[in-house]
Design a protein around this motif. Structure first.
Motif, PDB file in Angstrom:
ATOM      1  N   GLY A 113       0.796  -1.225   0.000  1.00  0.00           N
ATOM      2  CA  GLY A 113       0.000   0.000   0.000  1.00  0.00           C
ATOM      3  C   GLY A 113       0.823   1.267   0.000  1.00  0.00           C
ATOM      4  O   GLY A 113       0.442   2.268  -0.619  1.00  0.00           O
ATOM      5  N   ALA A 114       1.981   1.259   0.681  1.00  0.00           N
ATOM      6  CA  ALA A 114       2.807   2.471   0.755  1.00  0.00           C
ATOM      7  C   ALA A 114       3.330   2.858  -0.622  1.00  0.00           C
ATOM      8  O   ALA A 114       3.229   4.022  -1.036  1.00  0.00           O
ATOM      9  N   GLU A 115       3.865   1.900  -1.337  1.00  0.00           N
ATOM     10  CA  GLU A 115       4.410   2.179  -2.660  1.00  0.00           C
ATOM     11  C   GLU A 115       3.319   2.643  -3.626  1.00  0.00           C
ATOM     12  O   GLU A 115       3.533   3.565  -4.425  1.00  0.00           O
ATOM     13  N   GLU A 116       2.164   2.010  -3.536  1.00  0.00           N
ATOM     14  CA  GLU A 116       1.067   2.381  -4.439  1.00  0.00           C
ATOM     15  C   GLU A 116       0.540   3.778  -4.131  1.00  0.00           C
ATOM     16  O   GLU A 116       0.182   4.522  -5.040  1.00  0.00           O
ATOM     17  N   LEU A 117       0.484   4.140  -2.857  1.00  0.00           N
ATOM     18  CA  LEU A 117       0.045   5.487  -2.499  1.00  0.00           C
ATOM     19  C   LEU A 117       1.035   6.546  -2.995  1.00  0.00           C
ATOM     20  O   LEU A 117       0.630   7.612  -3.469  1.00  0.00           O
ATOM     21  N   VAL A 118       2.328   6.246  -2.894  1.00  0.00           N
ATOM     22  CA  VAL A 118       3.339   7.188  -3.384  1.00  0.00           C
ATOM     23  C   VAL A 118       3.230   7.325  -4.904  1.00  0.00           C
ATOM     24  O   VAL A 118       3.284   8.438  -5.448  1.00  0.00           O
ATOM     25  N   LYS A 119       3.046   6.214  -5.613  1.00  0.00           N
ATOM     26  CA  LYS A 119       2.856   6.271  -7.069  1.00  0.00           C
ATOM     27  C   LYS A 119       1.598   7.060  -7.422  1.00  0.00           C
ATOM     28  O   LYS A 119       1.585   7.845  -8.375  1.00  0.00           O
ATOM     29  N   MET A 120       0.540   6.838  -6.638  1.00  0.00           N
ATOM     30  CA  MET A 120      -0.717   7.549  -6.882  1.00  0.00           C
ATOM     31  C   MET A 120      -0.521   9.046  -6.717  1.00  0.00           C
ATOM     32  O   MET A 120      -1.015   9.842  -7.513  1.00  0.00           O
ATOM     33  N   LEU A 121       0.210   9.430  -5.669  1.00  0.00           N
ATOM     34  CA  LEU A 121       0.453  10.849  -5.422  1.00  0.00           C
ATOM     35  C   LEU A 121       1.313  11.463  -6.525  1.00  0.00           C
ATOM     36  O   LEU A 121       1.080  12.593  -6.950  1.00  0.00           O
ATOM     37  N   GLY A 154       9.881   6.700  -0.713  1.00  0.00           N
ATOM     38  CA  GLY A 154      10.007   7.964  -1.445  1.00  0.00           C
ATOM     39  C   GLY A 154       8.843   8.906  -1.238  1.00  0.00           C
ATOM     40  O   GLY A 154       8.568   9.752  -2.096  1.00  0.00           O
ATOM     41  N   ALA A 155       8.194   8.798  -0.119  1.00  0.00           N
ATOM     42  CA  ALA A 155       7.021   9.637   0.134  1.00  0.00           C
ATOM     43  C   ALA A 155       7.385  11.108   0.286  1.00  0.00           C
ATOM     44  O   ALA A 155       6.617  11.983  -0.121  1.00  0.00           O
ATOM     45  N   VAL A 156       8.562  11.396   0.829  1.00  0.00           N
ATOM     46  CA  VAL A 156       8.931  12.794   1.087  1.00  0.00           C
ATOM     47  C   VAL A 156       9.032  13.578  -0.212  1.00  0.00           C
ATOM     48  O   VAL A 156       8.491  14.684  -0.337  1.00  0.00           O
ATOM     49  N   SER A 157       9.719  13.023  -1.212  1.00  0.00           N
ATOM     50  CA  SER A 157       9.852  13.740  -2.486  1.00  0.00           C
ATOM     51  C   SER A 157       8.497  13.855  -3.188  1.00  0.00           C
ATOM     52  O   SER A 157       8.211  14.882  -3.821  1.00  0.00           O
ATOM     53  N   ALA A 158       7.665  12.837  -3.054  1.00  0.00           N
ATOM     54  CA  ALA A 158       6.335  12.903  -3.672  1.00  0.00           C
ATOM     55  C   ALA A 158       5.474  13.958  -2.990  1.00  0.00           C
ATOM     56  O   ALA A 158       4.727  14.688  -3.661  1.00  0.00           O
ATOM     57  N   ILE A 159       5.575  14.056  -1.672  1.00  0.00           N
ATOM     58  CA  ILE A 159       4.791  15.054  -0.928  1.00  0.00           C
ATOM     59  C   ILE A 159       5.269  16.460  -1.265  1.00  0.00           C
ATOM     60  O   ILE A 159       4.467  17.374  -1.454  1.00  0.00           O
ATOM     61  N   ARG A 160       6.580  16.639  -1.355  1.00  0.00           N
ATOM     62  CA  ARG A 160       7.121  17.976  -1.687  1.00  0.00           C
ATOM     63  C   ARG A 160       6.719  18.419  -3.089  1.00  0.00           C
ATOM     64  O   ARG A 160       6.580  19.603  -3.347  1.00  0.00           O
ATOM     65  N   SER A 161       6.542  17.470  -3.993  1.00  0.00           N
ATOM     66  CA  SER A 161       6.193  17.820  -5.373  1.00  0.00           C
ATOM     67  C   SER A 161       4.720  18.182  -5.542  1.00  0.00           C
ATOM     68  O   SER A 161       4.340  18.676  -6.602  1.00  0.00           O
ATOM     69  N   VAL A 162       3.913  17.962  -4.526  1.00  0.00           N
ATOM     70  CA  VAL A 162       2.490  18.316  -4.619  1.00  0.00           C
ATOM     71  C   VAL A 162       2.359  19.835  -4.547  1.00  0.00           C
ATOM     72  O   VAL A 162       2.833  20.464  -3.597  1.00  0.00           O
ATOM     73  N   PRO A 163       1.722  20.436  -5.547  1.00  0.00           N
ATOM     74  CA  PRO A 163       1.556  21.898  -5.502  1.00  0.00           C
ATOM     75  C   PRO A 163       0.509  22.292  -4.457  1.00  0.00           C
ATOM     76  O   PRO A 163      -0.461  21.578  -4.243  1.00  0.00           O
TER      77      PRO A 163
END
Length: 188
Positions: A113-121, A154-163
């Motif tokens: 679930g963690a990897e899929e949520l990061v990909k989704m984001l 890799g959630a941190v980089s995905a979260i930072r990339s969210v506008p």
């Protein structure tokens, strides 16, 4: 029905009514005492049937619900892999609701679930999808082990990339709370 209720009442209460007549002629000549006994018998039979139904429903639920937990989590993780954003949002929303304790959070992580949520984001094109992904990540990050696994995914980089969104303040709130959570030196 009244005759049956009267018989059941006499069986359960070990009391035999004095003069039980046929239901068609007896209703005209019944005393208040007989009518109240019949009403009481009907009430007791109704409660007996309700108890039988409740017991049966409880037994069936007890047998079925333990198997639904893991299957629902697996289905929710599978919904994150679909291309349609609506299904992704539904899967993320379900995962956010399931992540109520450490055991379930770890089960979500084991199922990917963690990897899929990061990909989704990362691949989200609209604010609704981003919001549901951030909400699910926030629910998962309440556990230290899950937060570490999200950091590795890799959630941190995905979260930072969210506008940041001017329309939806929840996105900014979830984003800032998650970044504060991951700033802790334990995950670096």
């Amino acid at each position: 029905m009244r005759g049956l209720a009267s018989q059941l009442y006499s069986y359960f209460c070990r009391f035999k009514p004095r003069n039980v007549q046929s239901s068609s002629t007896s209703s005209l000549f019944k005393t208040k005492e007989e009518i109240s006994m019949e009403e009481e018998a009907e009430r007791k039979v109704g409660w007996l049937l309700k108890l039988i139904f409740a017991g049966t429903a409880t037994a069936v639920g007890y047998q079925l619900f333990p198997y639904m937990g893991d299957n629902l989590i697996q289905q929710s993780v599978s919904l994150l892999q679909v291309k349609d954003p609506l299904f992704k949002r539904m899967g993320a929303s379900r995962l956010a609701r399931f992540a109520v304790d450490d055991e379930r959070r770890l089960k979500i992580l084991e199922m990917g679930g963690a990897e899929e949520l990061v990909k989704m984001l990362d691949s989200a094109k609209d604010n609704k999808t981003r919001k549901e992904a951030l909400k699910a990540l926030s629910a998962l990050s309440d556990s230290d082990e899950a937060a570490a696994a999200l950091h590795r995914a890799g959630a941190v980089s995905a979260i930072r990339s969210v506008p940041d969104s001017a329309d939806d303040q929840d996105i900014t709130t979830y984003k800032s709370n998650l970044l504060i959570r991951f700033q802790d030196s334990r995950y670096n």
